[in-house]
Design a protein around this motif. Structure first.
Motif, PDB file in Angstrom:
ATOM      1  N   ASN A  56      39.740  69.207  71.539  1.00 58.11           N
ATOM      2  CA  ASN A  56      40.643  70.235  70.997  1.00 58.11           C
ATOM      3  C   ASN A  56      40.675  71.495  71.864  1.00 58.11           C
ATOM      4  N   HIS A  57      40.545  71.327  73.175  1.00 57.76           N
ATOM      5  CA  HIS A  57      40.476  72.490  74.063  1.00 57.76           C
ATOM      6  C   HIS A  57      41.727  73.355  73.992  1.00 57.76           C
ATOM      7  N   ASP A  58      42.876  72.753  73.709  1.00 56.95           N
ATOM      8  CA  ASP A  58      44.130  73.524  73.689  1.00 56.95           C
ATOM      9  C   ASP A  58      44.153  74.597  72.610  1.00 56.95           C
ATOM     10  N   ILE A  59      43.261  74.512  71.626  1.00 54.44           N
ATOM     11  CA  ILE A  59      43.288  75.505  70.538  1.00 54.44           C
ATOM     12  C   ILE A  59      42.480  76.750  70.900  1.00 54.44           C
ATOM     13  N   PRO A  60      41.132  76.665  71.082  1.00 54.98           N
ATOM     14  CA  PRO A  60      40.399  77.895  71.415  1.00 54.98           C
ATOM     15  C   PRO A  60      40.412  78.225  72.907  1.00 54.98           C
ATOM     16  N   GLN A  61      40.604  77.203  73.766  1.00 57.91           N
ATOM     17  CA  GLN A  61      40.663  77.387  75.219  1.00 57.91           C
ATOM     18  C   GLN A  61      39.442  78.144  75.749  1.00 57.91           C
ATOM     19  N   TYR A  62      38.270  77.613  75.470  1.00 55.27           N
ATOM     20  CA  TYR A  62      37.041  78.204  76.002  1.00 55.27           C
ATOM     21  C   TYR A  62      36.962  77.992  77.514  1.00 55.27           C
ATOM     22  N   GLU A  63      36.318  78.962  78.197  1.00 55.60           N
ATOM     23  CA  GLU A  63      36.110  78.796  79.633  1.00 55.60           C
ATOM     24  C   GLU A  63      34.998  77.785  79.922  1.00 55.60           C
ATOM     25  N   GLU A  64      34.016  77.688  79.021  1.00 53.16           N
ATOM     26  CA  GLU A  64      32.964  76.724  79.232  1.00 53.16           C
ATOM     27  C   GLU A  64      32.392  76.247  77.902  1.00 53.16           C
ATOM     28  N   TYR A  65      31.690  75.125  77.972  1.00 49.66           N
ATOM     29  CA  TYR A  65      31.054  74.523  76.797  1.00 49.66           C
ATOM     30  C   TYR A  65      29.605  74.220  77.142  1.00 49.66           C
ATOM     31  N   VAL A  66      28.702  74.582  76.225  1.00 45.69           N
ATOM     32  CA  VAL A  66      27.291  74.288  76.388  1.00 45.69           C
ATOM     33  C   VAL A  66      26.952  73.102  75.480  1.00 45.69           C
ATOM     34  N   ILE A  67      26.425  72.036  76.070  1.00 48.91           N
ATOM     35  CA  ILE A  67      26.105  70.805  75.337  1.00 48.91           C
ATOM     36  C   ILE A  67      24.596  70.670  75.218  1.00 48.91           C
ATOM     37  N   GLU A  68      24.110  70.558  74.000  1.00 50.97           N
ATOM     38  CA  GLU A  68      22.709  70.217  73.747  1.00 50.97           C
ATOM     39  C   GLU A  68      22.680  68.769  73.283  1.00 50.97           C
ATOM     40  N   TRP A  69      22.068  67.905  74.087  1.00 55.61           N
ATOM     41  CA  TRP A  69      22.184  66.466  73.881  1.00 55.61           C
ATOM     42  C   TRP A  69      21.286  65.944  72.766  1.00 55.61           C
ATOM     43  N   GLY A  70      20.388  66.750  72.242  1.00 54.83           N
ATOM     44  CA  GLY A  70      19.509  66.297  71.166  1.00 54.83           C
ATOM     45  C   GLY A  70      18.248  65.624  71.645  1.00 54.83           C
ATOM     46  N   ASP A  71      18.008  65.604  72.970  1.00 50.62           N
ATOM     47  CA  ASP A  71      16.781  65.028  73.513  1.00 50.62           C
ATOM     48  C   ASP A  71      16.047  66.033  74.396  1.00 50.62           C
TER      49      ASP A  71
END
Length: 475
Positions: free
Chosen positions: A148-163
């Motif tokens: 859904n990037h077209d809605i908030p249009q963040y410059e970056e995303y931080v992913i925490e993989w859970g491990d």
């Protein structure tokens, strides 16, 4: 006046620089039309907002002391034109709840009573939480994709993989791979970040890595009209799926239709003269074999005659998949076809009452609804023949008066009588040699009480008259 370069570093000159340019440096392109922040003899004022950029809800406050000023007031969404047409407030703070760009105008008078104005632009950014899919492969590799990037249009995303591991992706590449060391269920978190404000929404999802237990399912295939149908797809892992269609018993072909949501409806084109089958296949190559179930279209035909309707259904292309068959009439259960009986007559039509039929097939994973066919009652039900009399009671007691149930008519044609018991079983019908009912059942006097009848009378030109009702047998 010449201003030495070092003076631009002072707060005083920096603020004046903002005022003389009408808006803050953050979004100079947002200057309102017919901007009256400056000009018209109004003196430049001073406004100071420490956090002009933030995520909704975003509260701002003017921290510039109003020393020496009077009648200080604010317009928090100035769009241009004469400020006197706006509602102002003396509150120096405001909470913006919607994303967008806003111009704040500060109005005041100095110690000499001269009016002055200052404006700055506030940018409120969209904090909509990221939506994402995670496609697991059998070897523990996964691919995460922002959807859904077209809605908030963040410059970056931080992913925490859970491990214990994390990744950062940007808007130029909205997918990230990751390798898990085991197949335990993982809790994956993705936070979007706007660089200027460092804020954004966050989403956490539980991901199953056991791909063999979570295939997508087509839960419903419904024929909406002669050319349109609808598929309902359950996609618990939100895989990217492609719809494939089979025409008859040919190979499945890619339709180009792609779905990603957990629950989604897809419109399809159908043809009442052809059978189409559908399935979904994951787009990701490593799980391409993890296909959904297959559902196929089915159709129902109704052939009306002068006295009844004949309902025909076609055999399902994959008969072993069917667990239940039903035909409804006016949304009520009417017939449960077997695997070998494909046709049934409906003699129970009523004058002035349209009958609507629909076939429903159930499989282990989904249901199929055929087209709905509505037909008007046979014309014979609404025909009116003069001189037709059907008694509502008779007394078969042997006194020679009203001893039989018979039709009296002036029509020159044929008449038929059908008598039913309370369970709908035929207990008497006329023959060429017996044109009336004498009130006996299997040669013995039938019990007193009401009996259902259907009579059909035809005149010499072929018109028919049908009547249903009850007749009372009295002794």
């Amino acid at each position: 006046m010449f201003v030495p370069p070092f003076l631009f570093c002072s707060e005083k000159w920096l603020l004046l620089f903002f005022v003389f340019n009408g808006v803050s440096l953050f979004t100079s392109a947002q200057t309102p039309a017919d901007n009256q922040c400056v000009g018209n003899g109004i003196l430049p004022g001073v406004i100071k907002v420490l956090n002009p950029v933030g995520c909704a809800p975003h509260q701002i406050i003017d921290t510039q002391s109003p020393t020496g000023l009077t009648n200080v007031r604010y317009i928090f969404d100035y769009k241009g034109g004469d400020p006197s047409g706006y509602t102002s407030t003396t509150d120096a703070s405001f909470n913006y709840t919607k994303a967008g760009s806003y111009v704040v105008m500060k109005l005041s008078e100095n110690a000499q009573g001269q009016p002055q104005r200052a404006c700055t632009t506030i940018t409120v950014q969209d904090p909509t939480p990221p939506e994402f899919t995670v496609v697991p492969c059998p070897d523990g590799n996964v691919t995460l994709t922002i959807t859904n990037h077209d809605i908030p249009q963040y410059e970056e995303y931080v992913i925490e993989w859970g491990d214990g591991n994390a990744s950062i992706i940007n808007r130029l590449n909205l997918s990230a791979p990751h390798q898990y060391a085991n197949f335990e269920t993982k809790s994956v978190t993705v936070q979007g970040k706007h660089k200027t404000s460092n804020c954004g929404g966050k989403t956490t999802r539980t991901i199953s890595l056991n791909v063999a237990t979570v295939p997508a399912k087509i839960t419903k295939l419904e024929i909406l009209d002669a050319t349109t149908g609808e598929l309902t797809i359950s996609n618990p892992n939100q895989f990217e799926l492609t719809l494939y269609r089979q025409n008859g018993l040919t190979t499945f072909q890619n339709t180009g239709i792609v779905v990603r949501s957990e629950e989604e409806k897809v419109k399809i084109t159908v043809d009442t003269n052809r059978i189409f089958c559908y399935k979904f296949r994951p787009t990701e190559n490593c799980i391409a074999s993890l296909e959904s179930n297959i559902l196929c279209t089915t159709f129902l035909k109704v052939v009306p005659s002068s006295t009844y309707n004949t309902i025909n259904i076609a055999p399902y292309i994959y008969p072993a998949e069917i667990t239940k068959r039903t035909v409804t009439k006016n949304n009520a259960l009417w017939w449960a076809p077997t695997q070998t009986v494909w046709s049934k007559d409906d003699p129970e039509a009523q004058c002035g009452e349209q009958a609507c039929y629909r076939l429903q097939l159930s499989t282990k994973d989904g249901e199929i609804l055929s087209n709905e066919i509505c037909v008007n009652p046979p014309a014979a039900l609404c025909a009116s023949l003069a001189g037709v009399f059907v008694p509502d009671a008779f007394t078969p007691n042997g006194d020679g008066i009203n001893d039989v149930f018979e039709i009296k008519t002036e029509a020159e044609g044929e008449s038929e009588i059908f008598i039913y018991d309370r369970w709908g079983n035929i207990i008497f019908e006329t023959t060429p040699n017996v044109r009336y009912w004498n009130g006996k059942l299997n040669g013995q006097p039938a019990p007193n009480g009401p009996y259902f009848y259907k009579v059909i009378v035809s005149d010499k030109v072929g018109r028919s008259f049908i009547k249903r009702g009850t007749v009372a047998l009295l002794r």
